[in-house]
Motif scaffolding. Structure first.
Motif, short mmCIF file in Angstrom:
data_model
loop_
_atom_site.label_atom_id
_atom_site.label_comp_id
_atom_site.label_asym_id
_atom_site.label_seq_id
_atom_site.Cartn_x
_atom_site.Cartn_y
_atom_site.Cartn_z
N GLY A 1 0.72 -1.33 -0.12
CA GLY A 1 0.05 -0.03 -0.14
C GLY A 1 0.99 1.26 0.02
N ASP A 2 1.90 1.16 0.72
CA ASP A 2 2.86 1.96 0.89
C ASP A 2 3.58 2.62 -0.53
N ALA A 3 4.09 1.59 -1.19
CA ALA A 3 4.62 1.69 -2.43
C ALA A 3 3.82 2.24 -3.49
N LEU A 4 2.58 1.79 -3.50
CA LEU A 4 1.63 2.12 -4.44
C LEU A 4 1.03 3.60 -4.36
N GLY A 5 1.11 4.11 -2.97
CA GLY A 5 0.77 5.29 -2.45
C GLY A 5 1.56 6.24 -3.47
N HIS A 6 2.97 5.87 -3.61
CA HIS A 6 3.96 6.77 -4.05
C HIS A 6 3.90 6.65 -5.74
N VAL A 7 3.43 5.46 -6.20
CA VAL A 7 3.17 5.31 -7.32
C VAL A 7 2.13 6.11 -7.97
N ALA A 8 1.28 6.46 -7.23
CA ALA A 8 -0.13 7.24 -7.45
C ALA A 8 0.30 8.88 -7.62
N LEU A 9 1.47 9.14 -7.11
CA LEU A 9 1.54 10.60 -7.03
C LEU A 9 1.82 11.24 -8.45
N PRO A 10 2.49 10.77 -9.38
CA PRO A 10 2.47 11.61 -10.58
C PRO A 10 0.99 11.72 -11.19
N GLY A 11 0.24 10.73 -11.11
CA GLY A 11 -1.15 10.83 -11.39
C GLY A 11 -1.89 11.87 -10.91
N TYR B 1 -7.24 -9.05 -6.52
CA TYR B 1 -6.81 -8.52 -5.13
C TYR B 1 -6.09 -7.11 -5.45
N LEU B 2 -5.04 -7.21 -6.54
CA LEU B 2 -4.06 -6.30 -6.92
C LEU B 2 -5.12 -5.12 -7.33
N LEU B 3 -6.00 -5.36 -8.41
CA LEU B 3 -7.15 -4.28 -8.81
C LEU B 3 -7.65 -3.40 -7.65
N VAL B 4 -8.00 -4.28 -6.73
CA VAL B 4 -8.80 -3.90 -5.55
C VAL B 4 -7.80 -2.80 -4.69
N ILE B 5 -6.84 -3.17 -4.51
CA ILE B 5 -5.75 -2.37 -3.69
C ILE B 5 -5.51 -0.95 -4.39
N LEU C 1 0.75 8.82 3.11
CA LEU C 1 0.27 8.08 4.55
C LEU C 1 -0.98 7.08 4.12
N ILE C 2 -1.17 6.83 2.73
CA ILE C 2 -2.20 5.64 2.38
C ILE C 2 -1.78 4.16 2.96
N GLY C 3 -0.58 4.25 2.92
CA GLY C 3 -0.05 2.78 3.38
C GLY C 3 -0.59 2.60 4.79
N ALA C 4 -0.28 3.74 5.37
CA ALA C 4 -0.69 3.51 6.97
C ALA C 4 -2.17 3.43 7.21
N LEU C 5 -3.10 4.07 6.42
CA LEU C 5 -4.40 3.68 6.46
C LEU C 5 -4.78 2.45 6.39
N VAL C 6 -4.24 1.71 5.36
CA VAL C 6 -4.51 0.30 5.05
C VAL C 6 -3.91 -0.71 6.13
#
Lengths: 253, 229
Positions: A34-44, A166-170, A185-190
């Motif tokens: 979740g943490d890693a994907l939170g950062h992946v979302a940043l450019p978007g 499961y990955l799509l839902v994440i 902080l999204i990684g933390a909320l998960v």
């Protein structure tokens, strides 16, 4: 910044769905995804803020791109998946910092629920409920596969298909959650509400229900604290959830 | 003569180009118990998993149509602290509480307090019984066991094999069993397959378990006394 009822409702639903999914991620030992994907979302998110479209939509498109890139690189290299995720994650972070307009950067990093519009709220609630529904569908199968992949396969469970869902839902939850607590902080909320729940639960039913409840409660109390103190909402939500985690350590079963 | 339940022809399994199972053929009749013997790394587990459809293979594996297969894995539960109790584990399948109690009784567990026990808190012997019960829920025609006594003490081993014989008689099913334990073979097997990539020997235990076959299988001197049951 004004907080209204639909900010609360959005946070309750997104927080609950994040807690539910997090309970599965801990069992699969994927707490940091979740943490890693939170950062992946940043450019978007940066592009969305720059061009004025929906932040979650921008995040989701980049999340899909990120997941696809990892999948593609896995086939092109012998490196462990974790390493590839690391590369994509720092690439996204660097791009995100360049793209996101400076005044908006803080908002992207720690979230700002007061910007959630009525339409956002409706979409968030619908998607969160869908996430709850889908996770419920795949939960037992994924738990069984985590106990024994062989046993799952011999019971006709399609592990690849379930993992893809499961990955799509994440990706959906991260895209929704970045609005509430931001990309850092999204990684933390998960993870944190689910981790707290795990400390105090003896069976799956308790574990799941308490993870959902603590996810929602952290969001509500975090927004409440924001209304009193005026500090940014995202960090307050996460601090609330960490507070519950510490309490859960005391009552650990 | 009973029906053929499984037909394996010219089965080969490769991992990264290495043959783990090489041109193996055998049949299994309904209600016959097959014991697979062999040294470590002989491909026993691979064979069982290939029969279950877990690994890709060359050759033919033909199960009887609509057969229901129960499987008791050797490796289970990486995370001992998982908050999952026994009742919840059984409810992964469509089953109600009375049915759970009944199937648990058939593996010798009568104490209902086990329902709320965490799965990680069980002893290895209890866990083995739970896994057997779980496999029995769907009334399988055949049960596949991968070293059901690995990690269990000798006393527990004895009771697990007694349990298997009892289940086999009560439910009238076919069993494929991997084991290291030669003494089990006479008690239990209708036929034996000695595997070391290829079939080193196969047939009824009295015929097959000769010293020269076992020496060939295990690749050296082996002390072995035929039990006089």
């Amino acid at each position: 910044m004004d907080i209204n009822l639909f900010n609360f409702i959005t946070a309750i639903f997104v927080g609950g769905a994040a807690g539910y999914l997090g309970s599965l991620m801990i069992t699969k030992r994927m707490a940091l995804v979740g943490d890693a994907l939170g950062h992946v979302a940043l450019p978007g998110m940066g592009l969305a803020l720059l061009l004025g479209f929906n932040v979650s939509l921008g995040a989701f498109v980049f999340l899909l791109l990120g997941v696809f890139s990892v999948w593609f690189l896995e086939r092109k290299s012998d490196l462990p998946t974790e390493t590839l995720v690391g590369v994509i994650f720092v690439l996204s972070l660097a791009l995100g910092f360049l793209i996101t307009p400076e005044p908006e950067l803080l908002h992207a990093l720690v979230g700002d629920i007061s910007r959630v519009s009525l339409l956002d709220a409706v979409v968030s609630v619908i998607l969160s409920v869908s996430v709850l529904f889908v996770v419920n569908k795949i939960y037992k199968k994924i738990i069984l596969a985590s106990l024994s992949e062989d046993l799952a396969i011999s019971n006709k469970i399609d592990i690849k298909k379930n993992n893809l869902i499961y990955l799509l839902v994440i990706a959906v939850i991260v895209a929704l959650g970045v609005k509430v607590v931001g990309s850092l902080l999204i990684g933390a909320l998960v993870i944190v509400p689910a981790a707290a729940s795990r400390n105090i639960s003896r069976n799956m039913r308790q574990y799941v229900l308490r993870a959902i409840f603590l996810g929602s409660l952290s969001c509500v109390l975090g927004i409440g604290l924001f209304m009193i103190t005026g500090f940014p909402v995202g960090p307050l939500i996460i601090l609330t959830s960490v507070f519950f985690f510490i309490i859960s350590l005391i009552f650990k079963k | 003569m009973s029906d053929i339940i499984l037909e394996v022809k010219n089965l080969s399994v490769r991992f990264d180009g290495n043959k783990v199972i090489d041109d193996l053929s055998f049949d299994l009749r309904e209600k016959d118990n097959l014991v697979i013997l062999g040294p470590n790394g002989a491909g026993k587990t691979v064979l069982l998993k290939t029969l279950l459809g877990i690994f890709p293979f060359q050759g033919n594996i033909r199960w009887r149509e609509n057969i229901k297969i129960g499987y008791v894995p050797q490796k289970f539960l990486a995370d001992k602290n998982i908050p999952l109790n026994i009742e919840e584990f059984f409810k992964f399948k469509k089953i109600n509480s009375e049915e759970i109690a009944a199937v648990l009784k058939s593996v010798g567990i009568k104490d209902k307090t086990i329902f709320s026990k965490r799965i990680g808190a069980l002893s290895s012997g209890q866990l083995q019984r739970i896994l057997i019960a779980w496999a029995l829920i769907d009334n399988p025609d055949i049960l596949l066991f991968d070293e059901p006594t690995a990690g269990i003490d000798i006393e527990g081993e004895e009771t697990i094999y007694n349990l298997l014989s009892q289940i086999e008689k009560e439910r009238d099913l076919t069993i494929i069993l991997i084991t290291h334990d030669l003494s089990v073979v006479y008690k239990f097997a209708d036929s034996v397959l000695c595997l070391n990539k290829k079939a080193v020997c196969q047939g009824p235990p009295q015929e097959v378990l000769k010293l020269e076959n076992l020496n060939q299988l295990y690749g050296g001197e082996i002390k072995f006394y035929q039990h006089g049951h």
